[in-house]
Every structure is written in C-alpha cells, then in structure tokens.
Design an enzyme around this catalytic site. Structure first.
Site, PDB file in Angstrom:
ATOM      1  N   HIS A  32       0.825  -1.204   0.000  1.00  0.00           N
ATOM      2  CA  HIS A  32       0.000   0.000   0.000  1.00  0.00           C
ATOM      3  C   HIS A  32       0.856   1.250   0.000  1.00  0.00           C
ATOM      4  O   HIS A  32       1.897   1.313   0.652  1.00  0.00           O
ATOM      5  CB  HIS A  32      -0.971   0.013   1.192  1.00  0.00           C
ATOM      6  CG  HIS A  32      -0.297  -0.228   2.507  1.00  0.00           C
ATOM      7  ND1 HIS A  32      -0.030  -1.493   2.994  1.00  0.00           N
ATOM      8  CD2 HIS A  32       0.175   0.631   3.440  1.00  0.00           C
ATOM      9  CE1 HIS A  32       0.573  -1.407   4.158  1.00  0.00           C
ATOM     10  NE2 HIS A  32       0.722  -0.126   4.464  1.00  0.00           N
TER      11      HIS A  32
HETATM   12  P1  AMP Z   1       1.997   0.509   7.278  1.00  0.00           P
HETATM   13  O1  AMP Z   1       2.795   0.702   8.503  1.00  0.00           O
HETATM   14  O2  AMP Z   1       2.660   1.091   6.048  1.00  0.00           O
HETATM   15  O3  AMP Z   1       1.576  -0.908   7.076  1.00  0.00           O
HETATM   16  O4  AMP Z   1       0.662   1.352   7.441  1.00  0.00           O
HETATM   17  C1  AMP Z   1      -0.575   0.759   7.610  1.00  0.00           C
HETATM   18  C2  AMP Z   1      -1.594   1.849   7.647  1.00  0.00           C
HETATM   19  O5  AMP Z   1      -2.855   1.234   7.668  1.00  0.00           O
HETATM   20  C3  AMP Z   1      -1.464   2.714   8.894  1.00  0.00           C
HETATM   21  O6  AMP Z   1      -1.369   4.068   8.501  1.00  0.00           O
HETATM   22  C4  AMP Z   1      -2.746   2.420   9.657  1.00  0.00           C
HETATM   23  O7  AMP Z   1      -3.247   3.573  10.278  1.00  0.00           O
HETATM   24  C5  AMP Z   1      -3.689   1.936   8.572  1.00  0.00           C
HETATM   25  N1  AMP Z   1      -4.719   1.000   8.989  1.00  0.00           N
HETATM   26  C6  AMP Z   1      -4.626   0.044   9.933  1.00  0.00           C
HETATM   27  N2  AMP Z   1      -5.783  -0.655   9.998  1.00  0.00           N
HETATM   28  C7  AMP Z   1      -6.598  -0.149   9.073  1.00  0.00           C
HETATM   29  C8  AMP Z   1      -7.922  -0.450   8.644  1.00  0.00           C
HETATM   30  N3  AMP Z   1      -8.630  -1.437   9.194  1.00  0.00           N
HETATM   31  N4  AMP Z   1      -8.452   0.289   7.658  1.00  0.00           N
HETATM   32  C9  AMP Z   1      -7.744   1.287   7.098  1.00  0.00           C
HETATM   33  N5  AMP Z   1      -6.503   1.627   7.453  1.00  0.00           N
HETATM   34  C10 AMP Z   1      -5.933   0.914   8.427  1.00  0.00           C
END
Ligand code: AMP
Length: 710
Positions: free
Chosen positions: A611
């Site tokens: 992502h």
């Molecule tokens: P990363 O550390 O790059 O994996 O970032 C993951 C991102 O996903 C973080 O910014 C979280 O705030 C976000 N996140 C975690 N759980 C969810 C969820 N259920 N829906 C949307 N975003 C999420």
C-alpha cells in the site's frame, strides 16, 4: 495546476544519487573522535553507523577485524560509516580504504589536537568505553604519539580534513552533520597547516612514521584500538581466530570476488533430530516427502542433505527412502562432511546453507548453529538481527550473507536460512513432550518454509543466469511462489490462485494486520470506506490517519504483501499506484490549497498488502501518537514512490530501510530542530512554517506551489 513528481522541478536541484561515505577518524585517544561521531549522528539526516573498536564487542573492546566486518556490513546496507578508532598510521587505515565500492567516498578527518590536551582529556575521563582513562591513558597517548603518520590523498582518500583545535572540530561536525543522503563534499585536502608551523618543539617525530619495533611491548598490539589489551582477540568469531591473516579474506571478499556456485544449491542438515531429539523414522519420512514436493519447484537448483559422519542414521534413512521413491539423484543427494567447509574440504559448492537455530537466532548450542555462526562471523549476527529478532517453531528467515563474511569468500556462501524445528528434548525450551501430531506438523512446516525460502533466492538467479551471481543484499526472503504475472498487470483484477492465508512472506501476519489485504481482495464488502476501486488498486481513507489527509492506495494482486515482494516486473503496477495517489493528492489540494502531500511506502509495513501512503505534511492528527509513528514517515524508512520506481527501473531491486531508524531523534521535517518528546514536537509542528526544502529539492513534494510539468 499541473503536478508531476517524476520530473525535476524547474529551478530545483536535480535529484542525485545516494552518496555513501566512509569517514576514517584519525587522532590520539582524547582527541575527540567519539564526540565527533556522536555529534554528527545527532544532527544528521543521514544514516551513519559509528564503528568504535572500544565498544564493538557487545559494548567491550574488540579488534580491527570486527570493525572491518561491521563497517562492510553497514556499507552493504546503504549506510555511511564513521570509523572511530585511532588509525594513526597508513597501515592502520589501509584496510578501511578497501571497503565499499568505487562509488563509496573515502574521507579522513584528522583530529590533530595538541598532545597535552589529548592527555589531559583522556586522563580525566571516567566511564570510557575502552577503559582508557587515568594514568594508563597518558602512557598510551605518549606511546602512540611518536608513531602518528598524517594521511595523504595517495593512500586512497578522496578528501582529508585537518582539525587543530576545538573550533575546527566544531566546523567539521557541522559540515558532516549537514550532509543529506545525496550530498557530497569537494575532494582534496582541507585545513592543513604547513607541517613546520605546527610542529611543537621536541615532538617533530610526532608527524613522522618511526620504527616502532622497540616499543611494541608496552602499547596495545593493535594501536588503532585505544583500549584493547594486546592480543585480546575475542572468541566466537572465526575471523578473530584466524588472527592477522584474516585481512586477506576481508580483502578478497570486499574487492568484489563473488561466490561461485554453478547451480544454486541448498545444503541442509537434519532439523530437530539431534539436540531436539525428534524421532528419526518420522523425521526421515517428512524430509523425503518435503524434498519430493519441492524438487519440482526450484528449477535447476539442487538440495543436498548433509551430516558429519558416515554413520549418520538419519542420512542413511533419508537416502534409502529417497531412492525408494525414485527421487532424482541429480536434484537431491546426501553428503557426508562439515557443513561449514563443504567447498574447501569437500569440493561441494553450496551457496545457501540451512541453519537449524534456536528461537532467538543466536550463536550457541553445540551443533550446526554454533558452527554456522562461528564460520560466518559476526557479520552474520548483524545481518540476521536486521531481518528477524526471533523465530517460532516451523518458521525460517533468509539472511543474505554480507560479502565481508569469511564464509562468502572462502566457501561461496551467499545466504543462510535460519530455521527453527520442533523440540522433543525436555531439557530445551518449548518441549512438545512426545506430542508427535504437533511435532510432525511443525517439522513439516519447518522444511516447507526452508525450501520456500530457498525458492525465493533461486528465483533471482533465473534460468538464464546460472553462474552463481550473488543476489543483492536485499533479496527478499519471501516466498514469491504465489505471485504470478498478475502483478505485472498482464492480467486484470485479482489473481485467484490458491493463496496461503498468511500471504507471500515467510513472515506471519497477525489477524489484525490483514485488514488492508481483505479490503483489496473484496472491496465490495467494504463500500463504506472505499474511495475508488479499479482492477489493480483500491483507494481508502486510512482509518488511523496520521495527518489531516491520509489515504492508502492498495495493490489488488496476490503475492505482493509489501515492498519486499516487489521486483522489476511490478513497475507498471507501482506507476499506476503512484498516478492514482497523485490524482487524489491533486484533488485534495484543490479542496484545500494549503495542503502539501508526500507519496511513499513504509520499508517494513505493519499491515499486509502493498500500500502507498498519500499523506499530507501537516501531521496534524490525534492518531499521530508516538515516536515510531513520526519516524516511520520522516526518516529513510519512508521511501518516496518516485524513488521506489526509479530504483526498480535502474537497479531492478530495492534498498529498504530498517527499524534502526526508530532509534532516531524527533526532528521537525521543516526546520530540522530536535524536539524532546511527541507533545512538544506536535506543538512545534503547529507553528513551524519553514518550507519542506528536502522534499521540494528532490521532487518529492506535491503542493499548489509546485509548478511541475507532466
Ligand atoms: P503501514 O505501517 O505502512 O503498514 O501502514 C498501515 C496503515 O494502515 C497505517 O497508517 C494504519 O493507520 C492503517 N490501517 C490500519 N488498519 C486499518 C484499517 N482497518 N483500515 C484502514 N486503514 C488501516
């Protein structure tokens, strides 16, 4: 408004390449080398690694060879290095100048402060890392001083900077501390006084190399080390044991000799049957079953099971059972020999070695684990720590072996796969108490993840390139078998092949880390949070935004859990993710033109499924709570999307950041001031209006000001 991050902003600085530097400090004990390193690291944006001989051995004095190994590993991992040892003569410095590639800049910083000042400082200090303080310090400084030899460019330095007083040192700290990742300094000699003008009466010889043969007894054997006792070579590292001749190995390996192994080959010992006392019949069934399953999936690569003695029961059981099953003996064989010396003593080239380890992945025990860590040297410990802290039974971790390891040069080993098997030994932790249902399941998983890990290494070799070319330091340890051409966008939509719930990585994802994966795979079930969906990506609002605007562009194909899974074939997808993110940033800027955006990836994400973060640079959010949150977006742990695509296009692979960035200080991304804690930083961010110079200069910032052309 036209915005394109992929072009250099008009009037802006063209983005340059990352410049790695090795700075060799030169100076007597007490000249301020460690302070120099600490100060530079404190104010710098660059990932510096300080290599200090007085603390290299788990906080204790070590040897020069240890310093060379750690420095080589750090350079391999993209860091710049400060060599914090006396390095008083040409000979002491020579090996450090051989580290790194031709593109690595070699600098000397000479802290040529008055002898008397060095003595008084080192005598007075307490708690010195190398315990060089008090009367002994004066003695060592006095012995070392006459041997000091000033560096010359002809030794191999690109740049030499001379400091004679504290003001000079402060300036040098400022200079090195201000270097960003791509900055370089002019080459040549700087600040040098004429030799005559600085010679103090009576110590003219201070500046000349002298014959030291008569003095050797009373000074440390390795005069580069301020505090080490003569001959205090530390056990546990094969490099150390071999003493001075190790230089040869290091030189060979770092001068670019590549491990040669005509066909990728994994050598593995039996897992769990010795120390962990697993039943031999059951284990041999599992080994043969798993070998049979994997042998068709590793192309021309080979598997070799190794044991030390001809009387090995497990080896003969496996051999017999494999023959009964008609397993191709060209692809799988057994071998009797020492797994740490297969090439040198057995004539068997194996570029990948499996290491049945303990849950902490640390040297120890009496078997293969101890031997592997010993043979591969300290750099294996460093490289392992970068990848994993511990393993659960059944798991493995693939560790590319730094070229500074003696094992790389001498044995041609490029990777070690640490694997943890089930334990049936009541005297060892986590004993399964004869529960063979569980035990067999775990042993099967252990071999399966071991062979998957090997398959992930074999892939980059490719069928065409079977010449044993060393894979890059960042070859992902992931199992890429589930990834297919869907990631190159040749197919549309989600690839629905059988997919392991845990994804492509040998890393296990917790259930809470699966949310983005689930959204990507079935966006229709998450309509409430999905902003856009196409065949290849889904866009959502981050549920825990770390800024006023924080979106995620999620890839929709299987097998792409994180950047570690990405390769050149994914460039079209990465570009599409970037364009979609850019489009959303532009849209949000139209709604609020004070917003500025950065697009990028976390080197090691917390959530499964590749992502892209589209995040506004105000960092104004109640969800931005801790140091890790801040540093994950404001250190090289965060990789700008343009840079990721560029690296993939140019190098075909990525250099990922690691969690060491989370040890950094809380520096404002605008004015670079350091803040003591998160509340103070957040308070400061509300008022700081400095431009985001670094991002603008590198073409990473998207704002209404940016007049970037498409
Ligand atoms: P990363 O550390 O790059 O994996 O970032 C993951 C991102 O996903 C973080 O910014 C979280 O705030 C976000 N996140 C975690 N759980 C969810 C969820 N259920 N829906 C949307 N975003 C999420």
């Amino acid at each position: 408004m036209e915005i394109d991050q992929r072009n250099t902003p008009p009037g802006g600085k063209k983005r340059e390449e990352l410049k790695q530097i090795i700075v060799v400090l030169i100076g007597l004990p007490g000249s301020g080398k460690s302070t120099f390193c600490e100060e530079v690291a404190k104010i710098s944006n660059r990932p510096w690694v300080r290599v200090c001989q007085d603390a290299i051995n788990n906080g204790k004095s070590g040897t020069k060879i240890m310093c060379l190994s750690v420095a080589a590993a750090a350079l391999e991992y993209g860091k710049s290095v400060l060599i914090d040892r006396c390095n008083i003569d040409k000979e002491q410095r020579a090996d450090f100048l051989k580290l790194g590639g031709s593109e690595t800049e070699k600098h000397a910083v000479v802290l040529d402060l008055p002898n008397s000042l060095c003595i008084s400082r080192s005598v007075k200090r307490s708690g010195h890392e190398g315990k060089l303080q008090g009367g002994r310090a004066a003695q060592v400084v006095n012995h070392m001083a006459p041997k000091k030899e000033l560096p010359k460019l002809s030794e191999g330095f690109n740049r030499i900077m001379f400091c004679y007083n504290e003001k000079d040192v402060k300036e040098a700290i400022k200079l090195y501390g201000s270097l960003s990742l791509c900055d370089s300094l002019p080459f040549g000699c700087f600040g040098q006084k004429s030799v005559d003008s600085m010679v103090q009466v009576g110590i003219r010889s201070f500046f000349k190399k002298q014959d030291t043969s008569g003095n050797a007894k009373s000074v440390p054997e390795d005069s580069g080390n301020q505090g080490a006792e003569a001959g205090s070579h530390t056990a546990g590292d094969a490099l150390e044991k071999k003493g001075k001749h190790d230089k040869v190995d290091v030189t060979i390996s770092i001068s670019g000799s590549t491990a040669s192994c005509s066909i990728p080959t994994l050598a593995f010992p039996s897992i769990s049957t010795a120390d962990f006392q697993f039943d031999l019949e059951k284990a041999s069934d599992i080994i043969v079953e798993q070998v049979e399953e994997y042998i068709g999936r590793i192309g021309e690569a080979k598997l070799v099971m190794v044991d030390l003695s001809h009387g090995s029961k497990i080896l003969s059981l496996v051999k017999t059972k494999a023959a009964k099953k008609n397993i191709d003996s060209n692809k799988f064989s057994t071998f009797v020999g020492d797994i740490t010396q297969l090439r040198s003593c057995g004539g068997l080239s194996c570029n990948v070695i499996a290491n049945p380890t303990n849950w902490e992945i640390k040297p120890g025990g009496g078997g293969v684990n101890a031997a592997v860590f010993k043979a591969a040297g300290f750099v294996l410990e460093v490289a392992t720590k970068e990848r994993a802290e511990k393993l659960a039974a059944g798991e493995c971790v693939v560790v590319p072996l730094p070229s500074s390891s003696p094992w790389f040069g001498a044995e041609g080993v490029t990777h070690v796969i640490h694997v943890l098997g089930p334990n049936m030994n009541p005297k060892r932790p986590n004993c399964l108490k004869d529960d063979y249902t569980k035990g067999c399941k775990i042993l099967r998983e252990a071999y399966s993840s071991l062979f998957e890990g090997f398959a992930s290494i074999v892939k980059p070799y490719g069928n065409k390139d079977q010449n044993g070319k060393r894979a890059a330091a960042y070859v992902p340890e992931n199992n890429k078998k589930t990834k297919d051409s869907s990631s190159s966008l040749s197919k549309s939509g989600v690839n629905n092949r059988n997919q392991d719930e845990q994804g492509s990585n040998t890393k296990t994802w917790n259930p809470w880390a699966q949310a983005l994966h689930k959204i990507a795979m079935s966006p229709d079930s998450h309509k409430d949070i999905v902003l856009e969906v196409s065949d290849h990506v889904v866009v959502i609002k981050d549920s825990y935004p770390k800024a006023q605007q924080h979106l995620l562009v999620i890839a929709r194909c299987h097998g792409l859990d994180s950047l570690a899974d990405v390769s050149g074939e994914d460039i079209p997808l990465m570009k599409e993710m970037h364009d979609v993110g850019l489009k959303w940033a532009e849209k949000l800027i139209l709604e609020n033109n004070s917003l500025e955006f950065r697009l990028g990836y976390h080197s090691i994400p917390s959530m499964r499924q590749l992502h892209l973060h589209v995040i506004s640079q105000d960092f104004d959010s109640t969800h931005l709570k801790n140091k890790k949150h801040w540093l994950s977006f404001n250190t090289p742990f965060f990789l700008d999307s343009v840079n990721v695509v560029k690296q993939l296009e140019e190098a075909g692979e990525l250099r990922l950041g690691n969690e060491s960035f989370f040890d950094g200080v809380l520096r404002c991304h605008r004015c670079l001031s350091v803040n003591p804690n998160m509340p103070k930083l957040k308070n400061h961010l509300r008022s700081c209006k400095d431009p985001l110079t670094f991002l603008i200069q590198n073409g990473y910032l998207i704002s209404s000001e940016g007049k970037y052309s498409r």
